[in-house]
Design a protein around this motif. Structure first.
Motif, PDB file in Angstrom:
ATOM      1  N   ARG A   1       0.788  -1.448  -0.168  1.00 36.60           N
ATOM      2  CA  ARG A   1       0.147  -0.197   0.209  1.00 36.60           C
ATOM      3  C   ARG A   1       0.506   1.552  -0.121  1.00 36.60           C
ATOM      4  N   SER A   2       1.899   0.912   0.880  1.00 36.07           N
ATOM      5  CA  SER A   2       2.847   2.408   0.535  1.00 36.07           C
ATOM      6  C   SER A   2       3.405   2.993  -0.055  1.00 36.07           C
ATOM      7  N   LEU A   3       3.838   1.677  -1.231  1.00 32.35           N
ATOM      8  CA  LEU A   3       4.269   2.330  -3.075  1.00 32.35           C
ATOM      9  C   LEU A   3       3.253   2.727  -3.541  1.00 32.35           C
ATOM     10  N   HIS A   4       1.507   2.684  -3.250  1.00 31.53           N
ATOM     11  CA  HIS A   4       0.905   3.675  -4.161  1.00 31.53           C
ATOM     12  C   HIS A   4       1.005   4.870  -3.730  1.00 31.53           C
ATOM     13  N   VAL A   5       0.967   5.138  -2.322  1.00 31.52           N
ATOM     14  CA  VAL A   5       0.411   6.734  -2.033  1.00 31.52           C
ATOM     15  C   VAL A   5       1.042   7.015  -0.808  1.00 31.52           C
ATOM     16  N   ALA A   6       1.167   8.326   0.312  1.00 23.67           N
ATOM     17  CA  ALA A   6       1.478   8.226   1.224  1.00 23.67           C
ATOM     18  C   ALA A   6       0.559   7.893   2.466  1.00 23.67           C
ATOM     19  N   GLU A   7       1.095   6.664   2.862  1.00 24.87           N
ATOM     20  CA  GLU A   7      -0.801   6.733   3.869  1.00 24.87           C
ATOM     21  C   GLU A   7      -0.437   7.168   4.659  1.00 24.87           C
ATOM     22  N   GLU A   8       0.580   7.921   5.407  1.00 24.00           N
ATOM     23  CA  GLU A   8      -0.006   9.115   6.664  1.00 24.00           C
ATOM     24  C   GLU A   8      -0.482   9.594   6.436  1.00 24.00           C
ATOM     25  N   GLN A   9      -0.145  10.542   5.097  1.00 22.13           N
ATOM     26  CA  GLN A   9      -1.563  11.308   4.588  1.00 22.13           C
ATOM     27  C   GLN A   9      -2.788  11.190   4.671  1.00 22.13           C
ATOM     28  N   VAL A  10      -2.100   9.957   4.151  1.00 22.19           N
ATOM     29  CA  VAL A  10      -4.258   9.337   3.987  1.00 22.19           C
ATOM     30  C   VAL A  10      -5.578   9.429   4.774  1.00 22.19           C
ATOM     31  N   GLU A  11      -4.132   8.768   6.069  1.00 22.55           N
ATOM     32  CA  GLU A  11      -4.818   8.198   7.274  1.00 22.55           C
ATOM     33  C   GLU A  11      -5.238   9.719   8.417  1.00 22.55           C
ATOM     34  N   ALA A  12      -4.376  11.002   7.873  1.00 21.79           N
ATOM     35  CA  ALA A  12      -4.179  11.791   8.680  1.00 21.79           C
ATOM     36  C   ALA A  12      -5.925  13.084   7.662  1.00 21.79           C
TER      37      ALA A  12
END
Length: 319
Positions: free
Chosen positions: A128-139
């Motif tokens: 998942r982290s390869l596709h998009v910055a997950e921390e940004q999505v989670e925030a």
């Protein structure tokens, strides 16, 4: 607005009648239609074009695939009523035979996807982290949902349980659902380690959630819908389990053309447009609340928040 002559000309073919019957049940790709009908894709594409020109179906290109859905309601509503009245049992028999062939086609694809999930479960969070910055999505998810408490949270397609880690603390009870036993094994270990004792995990299908109608306050589909063969059906099932005012948060990719993801990562759909998503919300009795776009990374991520009609005061405040 197509005229009656165009419509009747378009339907003057048994294959096109079969296509209409199939697409009435769900949105399908031209490839799926070709397999069910036992005809070449170019031939099926010509039939679909005739139906599209008459306004009976709509075509939508997604990468190298073309998906087919029913046309505008004011055109297809009276048409379908007439076909049902005229055809009766004969149409039902044809539809059942084609539906059985379609089920076989989709079972093969589902088995392929299930195998991919089982073999990649251990590296799922990294994928998942390869596709998009997950921390940004989670925030962004946390900001959209707010911090108000809910009674029951349902994470549909929970994977390794990351959404439960993030949001179970806001719920009296949190349920994670996934088809993959290996994913659930990893999620169970993670949630136990975190001490989240208000969480529960169940193995089930996102099209048949193990919940009664109207028993959830919040449902999440986080990077799940692009794996779904029939995303509209998944949304409808999520809406079914929500109570009045219950919220559905969908996090997924905006429409894109990364065709290799179909093969490499088992993606069934190459993202979604706002128009598609809001149309599915409407058909499922959901009212759009908020849409967010997160640029950056390889793919653009969208957040779509909707509420089931009939909001109660408690849940309305939470939104």
């Amino acid at each position: 607005m197509p005229n009656a002559l165009d419509i009747f000309r378009a339907l003057a073919d048994s294959t096109r009648l079969r296509i209409v019957a199939l697409v009435r049940s769900m949105e399908l790709s031209v490839s799926e239609l070709a397999q069910v009908l036992g005809q070449s894709q170019p031939r099926v594409s010509r039939h679909v074009k005739i139906l599209s020109d008459a306004g009976i179906v709509e075509r939508r290109k997604e990468g190298s695939w073309v998906f087919v859905a029913m046309g505008a309601r004011d055109v297809v509503g009276p048409l379908c009523a007439a076909l049902d009245a005229w055809e009766g049992d004969r149409a039902q028999a044809r539809a059942e035979a084609d539906a059985a062939r379609l089920a076989a086609v989709r079972a093969d694809r589902a088995a392929h996807a299930a195998g991919w999930f089982e073999s990649n479960a251990g590296q799922w969070d990294a994928i998942r982290s390869l596709h998009v910055a997950e921390e940004q999505v989670e925030a962004a998810m946390a900001e959209v949902l707010g911090d108000a408490r809910v009674e029951r949270l349902v994470d549909i397609g929970t994977g390794t349980g990351r959404m439960l880690e993030l949001f179970a603390g806001q719920a009296d009870h949190a349920l994670g659902i996934d088809r993959s036993s290996e994913m659930l094994r990893l999620a169970r270990a993670k949630l136990t380690e975190r001490g989240l004792d208000n969480t529960e995990l169940r193995q089930a299908d996102l099209y048949a959630l193990p919940l009664d109608n109207g028993t959830a306050d919040l449902a999440i589909l986080h990077h799940v819908l692009h794996f779904a063969q029939t995303p509209d059906a998944a949304i409808a099932e999520a809406a079914r389990v929500l109570g009045p005012g219950g919220r559905l948060l969908i996090v997924d990719f905006a429409s894109h053309g990364r065709e290799e993801l179909r093969i490499r990562d088992a993606h069934a759909r190459l993202g979604f447009s706002d128009e598609q998503m809001l149309g599915w919300f409407e058909h499922s009795g959901l009212v759009p609340v908020r849409t967010e776009t997160l640029e950056g990374g390889e793919l653009t991520v969208k957040l779509w928040l909707a509420r089931k009609a009939g909001a109660s005061a408690r849940i309305a405040e939470a939104a």
